[in-house]
Structures are given as structure tokens and as C-alpha cells.
Design a protein around this motif. Structure first.
Motif, PDB file in Angstrom:
ATOM      1  N   GLY A   1       0.821  -1.209   0.000  1.00 52.90           N
ATOM      2  CA  GLY A   1       0.000   0.000   0.000  1.00 52.90           C
ATOM      3  C   GLY A   1       0.856   1.260   0.000  1.00 52.90           C
ATOM      4  O   GLY A   1       0.748   2.106  -0.878  1.00 52.90           O
ATOM      5  N   LEU A   2       1.734   1.353   1.020  1.00 53.50           N
ATOM      6  CA  LEU A   2       2.613   2.521   1.081  1.00 53.50           C
ATOM      7  C   LEU A   2       4.005   2.191   0.556  1.00 53.50           C
ATOM      8  O   LEU A   2       4.656   2.997  -0.092  1.00 53.50           O
ATOM      9  CB  LEU A   2       2.744   2.986   2.540  1.00 53.50           C
ATOM     10  N   TRP A   3       4.441   0.978   0.856  1.00 50.31           N
ATOM     11  CA  TRP A   3       5.848   0.615   0.650  1.00 50.31           C
ATOM     12  C   TRP A   3       5.958  -0.597  -0.267  1.00 50.31           C
ATOM     13  O   TRP A   3       5.281  -1.608  -0.035  1.00 50.31           O
ATOM     14  CB  TRP A   3       6.451   0.289   2.024  1.00 50.31           C
ATOM     15  N   VAL A   4       6.762  -0.499  -1.295  1.00 46.53           N
ATOM     16  CA  VAL A   4       6.996  -1.670  -2.145  1.00 46.53           C
ATOM     17  C   VAL A   4       8.476  -2.021  -2.212  1.00 46.53           C
ATOM     18  O   VAL A   4       8.855  -3.059  -2.766  1.00 46.53           O
ATOM     19  CB  VAL A   4       6.427  -1.455  -3.582  1.00 46.53           C
ATOM     20  N   GLY A   5       9.312  -1.167  -1.675  1.00 43.73           N
ATOM     21  CA  GLY A   5      10.760  -1.406  -1.708  1.00 43.73           C
ATOM     22  C   GLY A   5      11.374  -0.863  -2.991  1.00 43.73           C
ATOM     23  O   GLY A   5      10.707  -0.781  -4.035  1.00 43.73           O
ATOM     24  N   GLU A   6      12.651  -0.514  -2.881  1.00 46.80           N
ATOM     25  CA  GLU A   6      13.348   0.113  -4.026  1.00 46.80           C
ATOM     26  C   GLU A   6      13.417  -0.785  -5.240  1.00 46.80           C
ATOM     27  O   GLU A   6      13.464  -0.308  -6.377  1.00 46.80           O
ATOM     28  CB  GLU A   6      14.785   0.498  -3.641  1.00 46.80           C
ATOM     29  N   ASP A   7      13.427  -2.113  -5.049  1.00 49.17           N
ATOM     30  CA  ASP A   7      13.625  -3.025  -6.186  1.00 49.17           C
ATOM     31  C   ASP A   7      12.323  -3.402  -6.883  1.00 49.17           C
ATOM     32  O   ASP A   7      12.318  -4.218  -7.803  1.00 49.17           O
ATOM     33  CB  ASP A   7      14.316  -4.309  -5.703  1.00 49.17           C
ATOM     34  N   SER A   8      11.227  -2.850  -6.448  1.00 47.20           N
ATOM     35  CA  SER A   8       9.927  -3.237  -7.012  1.00 47.20           C
ATOM     36  C   SER A   8       9.760  -2.728  -8.449  1.00 47.20           C
ATOM     37  O   SER A   8      10.310  -1.689  -8.825  1.00 47.20           O
ATOM     38  CB  SER A   8       8.817  -2.648  -6.147  1.00 47.20           C
ATOM     39  N   ASP A   9       8.950  -3.459  -9.244  1.00 48.32           N
ATOM     40  CA  ASP A   9       8.595  -2.983 -10.593  1.00 48.32           C
ATOM     41  C   ASP A   9       7.552  -1.877 -10.513  1.00 48.32           C
ATOM     42  O   ASP A   9       7.307  -1.160 -11.487  1.00 48.32           O
ATOM     43  CB  ASP A   9       7.989  -4.137 -11.414  1.00 48.32           C
TER      44      ASP A   9
ATOM     45  N   GLY B   1      11.453   3.457  -2.553  1.00 50.73           N
ATOM     46  CA  GLY B   1      10.706   2.349  -1.956  1.00 50.73           C
ATOM     47  C   GLY B   1       9.237   2.646  -1.687  1.00 50.73           C
ATOM     48  O   GLY B   1       8.433   1.738  -1.496  1.00 50.73           O
ATOM     49  N   TYR B   2       8.870   3.918  -1.647  1.00 48.16           N
ATOM     50  CA  TYR B   2       7.457   4.287  -1.419  1.00 48.16           C
ATOM     51  C   TYR B   2       6.743   4.374  -2.768  1.00 48.16           C
ATOM     52  O   TYR B   2       7.290   4.957  -3.714  1.00 48.16           O
ATOM     53  CB  TYR B   2       7.341   5.655  -0.722  1.00 48.16           C
ATOM     54  N   ARG B   3       5.538   3.874  -2.837  1.00 47.49           N
ATOM     55  CA  ARG B   3       4.777   3.950  -4.100  1.00 47.49           C
ATOM     56  C   ARG B   3       4.626   5.414  -4.507  1.00 47.49           C
ATOM     57  O   ARG B   3       4.103   6.234  -3.730  1.00 47.49           O
ATOM     58  CB  ARG B   3       3.363   3.404  -3.917  1.00 47.49           C
ATOM     59  N   THR B   4       5.004   5.737  -5.720  1.00 46.92           N
ATOM     60  CA  THR B   4       4.951   7.139  -6.156  1.00 46.92           C
ATOM     61  C   THR B   4       3.498   7.605  -6.313  1.00 46.92           C
ATOM     62  O   THR B   4       3.159   8.738  -5.952  1.00 46.92           O
ATOM     63  CB  THR B   4       5.731   7.299  -7.473  1.00 46.92           C
TER      64      THR B   4
ATOM     65  N   SER C   1      10.968  -4.847   7.120  1.00 41.84           N
ATOM     66  CA  SER C   1      11.699  -3.994   6.169  1.00 41.84           C
ATOM     67  C   SER C   1      11.193  -2.552   6.210  1.00 41.84           C
ATOM     68  O   SER C   1      11.858  -1.637   5.729  1.00 41.84           O
ATOM     69  CB  SER C   1      11.620  -4.556   4.747  1.00 41.84           C
ATOM     70  N   PHE C   2      10.018  -2.346   6.760  1.00 42.34           N
ATOM     71  CA  PHE C   2       9.519  -0.985   6.989  1.00 42.34           C
ATOM     72  C   PHE C   2       9.595  -0.745   8.490  1.00 42.34           C
ATOM     73  O   PHE C   2       8.890  -1.358   9.279  1.00 42.34           O
ATOM     74  CB  PHE C   2       8.070  -0.860   6.494  1.00 42.34           C
ATOM     75  N   GLY C   3      10.512   0.126   8.884  1.00 38.60           N
ATOM     76  CA  GLY C   3      10.703   0.388  10.318  1.00 38.60           C
ATOM     77  C   GLY C   3      10.739   1.884  10.597  1.00 38.60           C
ATOM     78  O   GLY C   3      10.172   2.694   9.847  1.00 38.60           O
ATOM     79  N   THR C   4      11.435   2.218  11.667  1.00 35.07           N
ATOM     80  CA  THR C   4      11.429   3.615  12.143  1.00 35.07           C
ATOM     81  C   THR C   4      11.902   4.612  11.070  1.00 35.07           C
ATOM     82  O   THR C   4      11.268   5.649  10.852  1.00 35.07           O
ATOM     83  CB  THR C   4      12.345   3.729  13.387  1.00 35.07           C
TER      84      THR C   4
ATOM     85  N   ASN D   1      10.857   8.957   7.589  1.00 38.30           N
ATOM     86  CA  ASN D   1      11.187   9.591   6.307  1.00 38.30           C
ATOM     87  C   ASN D   1       9.928   9.811   5.468  1.00 38.30           C
ATOM     88  O   ASN D   1       9.792  10.815   4.762  1.00 38.30           O
ATOM     89  CB  ASN D   1      12.196   8.750   5.526  1.00 38.30           C
ATOM     90  N   LEU D   2       8.988   8.861   5.550  1.00 37.97           N
ATOM     91  CA  LEU D   2       7.713   9.019   4.826  1.00 37.97           C
ATOM     92  C   LEU D   2       6.990  10.281   5.312  1.00 37.97           C
ATOM     93  O   LEU D   2       6.483  11.072   4.509  1.00 37.97           O
ATOM     94  CB  LEU D   2       6.825   7.780   5.043  1.00 37.97           C
ATOM     95  N   CYS D   3       6.965  10.453   6.637  1.00 38.41           N
ATOM     96  CA  CYS D   3       6.292  11.639   7.186  1.00 38.41           C
ATOM     97  C   CYS D   3       6.944  12.919   6.646  1.00 38.41           C
ATOM     98  O   CYS D   3       6.251  13.880   6.306  1.00 38.41           O
ATOM     99  CB  CYS D   3       6.326  11.626   8.709  1.00 38.41           C
ATOM    100  N   GLU D   4       8.280  12.905   6.584  1.00 37.59           N
ATOM    101  CA  GLU D   4       8.947  14.099   6.042  1.00 37.59           C
ATOM    102  C   GLU D   4       8.553  14.317   4.576  1.00 37.59           C
ATOM    103  O   GLU D   4       8.339  15.436   4.150  1.00 37.59           O
ATOM    104  CB  GLU D   4      10.469  13.943   6.156  1.00 37.59           C
ATOM    105  N   MET D   5       8.460  13.214   3.825  1.00 37.49           N
ATOM    106  CA  MET D   5       8.157  13.359   2.396  1.00 37.49           C
ATOM    107  C   MET D   5       6.749  13.888   2.147  1.00 37.49           C
ATOM    108  O   MET D   5       6.520  14.646   1.213  1.00 37.49           O
ATOM    109  CB  MET D   5       8.335  12.020   1.677  1.00 37.49           C
ATOM    110  N   ILE D   6       5.777  13.444   2.965  1.00 34.34           N
ATOM    111  CA  ILE D   6       4.418  13.955   2.728  1.00 34.34           C
ATOM    112  C   ILE D   6       4.100  15.182   3.600  1.00 34.34           C
ATOM    113  O   ILE D   6       3.015  15.732   3.529  1.00 34.34           O
ATOM    114  CB  ILE D   6       3.327  12.858   2.866  1.00 34.34           C
ATOM    115  N   GLY D   7       5.076  15.567   4.415  1.00 35.93           N
ATOM    116  CA  GLY D   7       4.915  16.810   5.186  1.00 35.93           C
ATOM    117  C   GLY D   7       3.939  16.698   6.333  1.00 35.93           C
ATOM    118  O   GLY D   7       3.155  17.624   6.578  1.00 35.93           O
ATOM    119  N   CYS D   8       3.967  15.562   7.044  1.00 30.30           N
ATOM    120  CA  CYS D   8       3.047  15.442   8.180  1.00 30.30           C
ATOM    121  C   CYS D   8       3.809  15.163   9.473  1.00 30.30           C
ATOM    122  O   CYS D   8       4.970  14.761   9.451  1.00 30.30           O
ATOM    123  CB  CYS D   8       2.013  14.352   7.923  1.00 30.30           C
TER     124      CYS D   8
END
Ligand code: AHR
Length: 518
Positions: A56-64, A70-73, A126-129, A134-141
Motif C-alpha cells: 500500500g505505502l511501501w513496495v521497496g526500491e527493487d519493485s517494478d 521504496g514508497y509507491r509514487t 523492512s519498513f521500520g522507524t 522519512n515518509l512523514c517528512e516526504m508527505i509533510g506530516c
């Protein structure tokens, strides 16, 4: 369903069909506002549950699947547009079994665990602190960390706070640096346990109060980071929990949480998310609106014990809870989202706006692929739900001044045992004025069949221009699927006419509208 009419505060019984045209009205005084609607009322919640995080949020850097670190764009972009103010993580029930040290450092070294609460799925950490903050920083929350009290230790939680927020040369700050993050993050909201009466440890409120005091003592403010500590609060109608916590913890907590779901029958079927009739729809809205009474009663207790209004009420889980979609893992709580869910969102937000003197945060459950979510994903596909659209239409109210209104409209008396004599006003509304002086009004015509003409007296306001957006669809059961992602969507609304200082709004049946008045 009997219909009643509220006129001048009086409830008058009327029979359906007496009115040539359904109408409602209110006065909107743009100078009357005193309370600001905290943007945190529009908070979100992401748990390690089903495909909320992974897929949903995270697919990892190696995902297609197209991703940014690593976060779904696609999901990232949708969330940025939503203006998410705060995100709660990692649970929910998961939080009280989560050991944060398993989720830091090189991914290949992170141990796996069983997600006991949610289907026994293997969690690879694989999704941790780092990934969350970092996700919060990216979406500004703002991040809202939910700490493990049920199965963790005081030391573990204290060190987590140090790891995230200490700037100095402390052991945990050094460990964080070794893991690639030099600067401490800012973490304001810290939950000390979750549902400690249930999945968070099956505790009595007296025992939990003592645990809260002990755990929170060691959660320190490092450097200029200031924690806002939130005690695990009551479920729904458990007023005793709130009483005991207010008595025994009092000012040691900054916030006290509350959970309320629009759900029927915890033991049996909760009903389908997409197959329901009009009676089910009205039941849902009646149950959803009952949250107002629940909020009032918890606030009354808090007011008595804390007359200075220091401790905030944090509704950190709310939303609809239906049966999972057929064929999906029952432990993954994956449900569709129809126009009915959109009404639960708009009616709930209208209620929350009224109680912000004490209610300082609300987090809908959950952000992606779980319960009443904003977004659904399947492989590389993504759809935005009707609930997403309500949150997007309503985000104009974030941090704006709440304008109190008293709506006069028809009120339905909901009949049948399951409705407990609840009443349902046919119009729900709220209004606010932002820092630039622009007024926004949100209107929900909950009537499933009839349009409604709403007359708004703008008092002294010199409105010159009105624009709007509308969310509706042919059927209440309509939803956005991967095959038809745009079945329910927002379009421009032209049904509002301004004449002098009177605004007349022609609302179609089952529609949600937000207007901007300049
Ligand atoms: O949101 C799903 C679950 O509901 C959460 O994990 C828990 O806190 C609540 O019971």
C-alpha cells in the motif's frame, strides 16, 4: 422512517410528502468564529495490517511498481494532495507487539516476526522507524508514534524516543547515525500503549494508569523536541475508563485517546461494504452520528476533572468497519468504500469541528487498504475512494476558524430495533473562515431520494463569488474499483446562487458539496 421537521428549535412531526420541496436553512455569520479547527482532526492511521504498509505505502526500491526510495509514487502523490497533517503508526494492536529495534539497520539483518493480531502474516520488518519517519517528512506530516506497553519494556520505549529525537552524542543517537540518519527527527505525538483494555494488554484502568505514569516518566524531551504524550483511552461507551484515567493520571498526560467505529455486531457479520439497502444506509449514518453523544459524554467527564482544559481528547481511531471483501484474508480487514462511507466521513468531520475546544486530533482507520481507507491498491493499480474525496474537499477547513451554525432541516426518526430510536437530520453542514478571510461551507444532503434546497443567510458578509465541488453518484453502493476507478468522483458544482447576502443551494439527493465564498 418517519420524518420530523426542526423549526426554530422545535421538533414538529410531519408526514412525508407534505413539502412541495425539501428545504433547509441556516444563518452563517463570518464574524462569529472563536475556535480554530486543528488540522490534526484530519489525521490518518497506518498499521502493519494486511496491505496497508506492504503493497500500500511501501513496495521497496527493487519493485517494478514505480516508487520513490521504496514508497509507491502514485500513493505518495495522492497523499501530498490530501494534505495529511499527522500519521499514526505502527498500530493499533500491532503496536503492542512491535519491537522497534527489529526494524532498524541493514534490511537483510532484520529479524522476521509473526503478526499475531492480523492473520499470522510474516512481517519482515523492512519498513521500520527510518522508513516511517522519512515518509512523514516526504508527505509533510507530523509522525504519531504508538509505543509498546503491552509486551514491551520501559527501557525499550525510552530508548526508542532517544533514538528518534536525541541530537547529542547519546548511545541511541550514535546508533541512529550508524544506520544512516545524522539529524534527529522531530517527533511530537507519542502514544503510550494502544487499547490497553484489550489487545494492548487486557488491563484494568487502575493498573494501566500506574503503567502510564511509569512509562511516560522515562520518555524524555531531548534537545528542543517536546513530546505530547497520549494515554491509551476508552472504547466507545466506556466512560469509566476516562474517569479513572482522569483521576489517576490527570495532568501527566497531554492527551487521552478514544476509539469509535461505525460497526454493527462485533460477534457476527458486520455487513457488506458494497451490498446494502437504503435502511442499512440510514442505520449507518445514525450509528456514525452517535459519536457526537459519545464525544460529549467523554468531554463532560474531562471538563469536570480538568476544568482548565489541559488534557486533549484524541479520537485516534474511527471509521466504518465492514466484512472483508469476499476471497480476501479475514485478518487483513480489506474493505471497499462506497458513497455511504463518504457520508460517514463528511458527517463525522462536521461533528468533530464542533468539539475542537477539547478534541484536538482524529485519525481515520486507515490510510491505505484497511477499513475505511483513502486509497486502495492492487499490484501497480491504485484507486482513490469516495472517502478520499471527502477528505480532499474538506481539507480547506484545516486550521481555519470554525463558524458555528444551527441548521434547520427535516429530521428522520429511524425506526426498528437496531436503530435505538436514533434521529437523523437530513442535512449536515459545517463552515469555516481561513486566514485570508475566505469562507468554506460543506453540505451533505443525506436524503437518499430527494433533492434539498438550502437557504443560507450570510448575515453581514459581502460575498461576491461562489464556486463549488460536488461528490455524488447514481447509487449509494457505487464505489471505485480497479476496473472502474472513476465511478465516484468530484466534479464542479454550479447549483449555488448568490443574491445579495442570501445563498441558495440546490443539493441533489445523496450529495456532498463544498462551497467557497469570496
Ligand atoms: O484499526 C484496526 C484495529 O482496531 C486496531 O489495530 C485496534 O487498535 C482497533 O481495535
Amino acid at each position: 422512517m418517519k420524518k420530523l421537521m426542526i423549526a426554530g428549535g422545535l421538533l414538529v412531526v410531519a408526514t412525508m410528502g407534505l413539502y412541495a420541496q425539501k428545504s433547509a436553512s441556516f444563518t452563517l455569520d463570518a464574524d462569529k468564529g472563536t475556535e480554530v479547527i486543528p488540522k490534526e482532526i484530519y489525521g490518518q492511521f497506518a498499521e502493519h495490517l494486511g496491505s496497508c504498509i506492504y503493497g500500500g505505502l511501501w513496495v521497496g526500491e527493487d519493485s517494478d511498481i514505480p516508487n520513490t526510495n521504496g514508497y509507491r509514487t502514485d500513493v505518495l502523490n495522492a497523499l501530498k494532495e490530501l494534505k495529511v497533517p499527522v500519521l499514526r503508526w505502527p498500530g493499533g494492536c500491532f503496536a503492542d507487539e512491535y519491537h522497534w529495534m527489529d526494524g532498524i539497520g541493514p534490511k537483510e539483518n532484520r529479524p522476521k516476526m509473526v503478526n499475531n493480531n492480523w492473520g499470522g502474516t510474516i512481517e519482515d520488518n523492512s519498513f521500520g522507524t527510518h522508513e516511517f519517519l522519512n515518509l512523514c517528512e516526504m508527505i509533510g506530516c507530523e509522525p504519531y508514534i504508538s509505543g509498546n506497553v503491552g509486551s514491551g519494556t520501559v527501557e525499550e520505549l525510552a530508548k526508542w524516543v532517544e533514538y528518534m529525537t536525541s541530537e547529542g552524542d547519546s548511545p541511541m543517537a550514535r546508533l541512529r547515525r550508524q544506520n544512516g540518519r545524522d539529524k534527529a527527527w522531530k517527533v511530537k505525538y507519542l502514544g503510550v500503549g494502544n487499547e490497553s483494555w484489550g489487545c494492548g494488554g487486557s488491563m484494568r484502568p487502575e493498573y494501566y494508569s500506574d503503567l502510564y505514569r511509569r512509562y511516560s516518566t522515562y520518555c524524555r524531551n531531548y534537545d528542543d523536541n517536546r513530546l505530547f504524550k497520549i494515554a491509551s483511552g476508552a472504547s466507545d461507551y466506556d466512560y469509566n475508563w476516562t474517569k479513572v484515567l482522569m483521576d489517576r493520571v490527570g495532568g501527566r498526560m497531554d492527551g487521552l485517546s478514544l476509539h469509535y467505529y461505525t460497526v454493527s455486531g462485533w460477534d457476527g457479520s458486520k455487513g457488506s461494504a458494497t451490498r446494502f439497502d437504503t435502511d442499512d444506509y440510514y442505520w449507518t449514518l445514525g450509528k456514525c452520528r452517535e459519536i457526537e453523544d459519545v464525544i460529549e459524554k467523554h468531554i463532560a467527564i474531562m471538563d469536570e476533572k480538568d476544568p482548565k482544559n489541559r488534557v486533549a481528547l484524541m479520537l485516534d481511531e474511527w471509521g466504518t468497519w465492514w466484512d472483508v471483501e469476499p476471497g480476501t484474508n479475514p485478518g487483513h480487514l480489506y474493505q471497499q468504500n462506497t458513497l455511504r462511507d463518504a457520508f460517514v466521513a463528511s458527517l463525522s468531520l462536521d461533528i468533530f469541528h464542533k468539539y475542537t475546544r477539547r478534541l484536538k486530533m482524529a485519525n481515520i482507520a486507515q490510510i491505505v487498504n484497511v477499513l475505511q481507507s483513502m486509497i486502495l491498491t492492487q499490484g501497480d493499480k491504485m484507486v482513490l475512494t469516495p472517502t478520499y474525496y471527502v477528505f480532499r474537499m474538506y481539507n480547506v477547513h484545516q486550521d481555519a476558524t470554525y463558524l458555528p451554525i444551527e441548521v434547520k432541516c427535516e429530521v428522520a426518526k429511524l425506526e426498528g430495533e437496531r436503530n435505538h430510536d436514533r434521529e437523523l437530520p437530513m442535512l449536515s453542514a459545517s463552515a469555516s473562515k481561513n486566514a485570508q478571510g475566505v469562507v468554506h461551507v460543506s453540505l451533505s444532503n443525506v436524503d437518499a431520494e430527494e433533492r434539498q434546497v438550502v437557504t443560507i443567510d450570510l448575515a453581514n458578509m459581502e460575498g461576491k463569488q461562489v464556486t463549488g465541488e460536488i461528490l455524488t453518484s447514481d447509487k449509494l453502493t457505487d464505489h471505485n474499483s480497479f476496473e472502474r476507478p472513476d465511478q465516484v468522483k468530484v466534479v464542479p458544482f454550479n447549483g449555488a446562487k448568490l443574491k445579495k447576502n442570501v445563498l441558495t443551494v440546490d443539493l441533489p439527493a445523496k450529495s456532498i458539496v463544498t462551497l467557497e465564498i469570496k
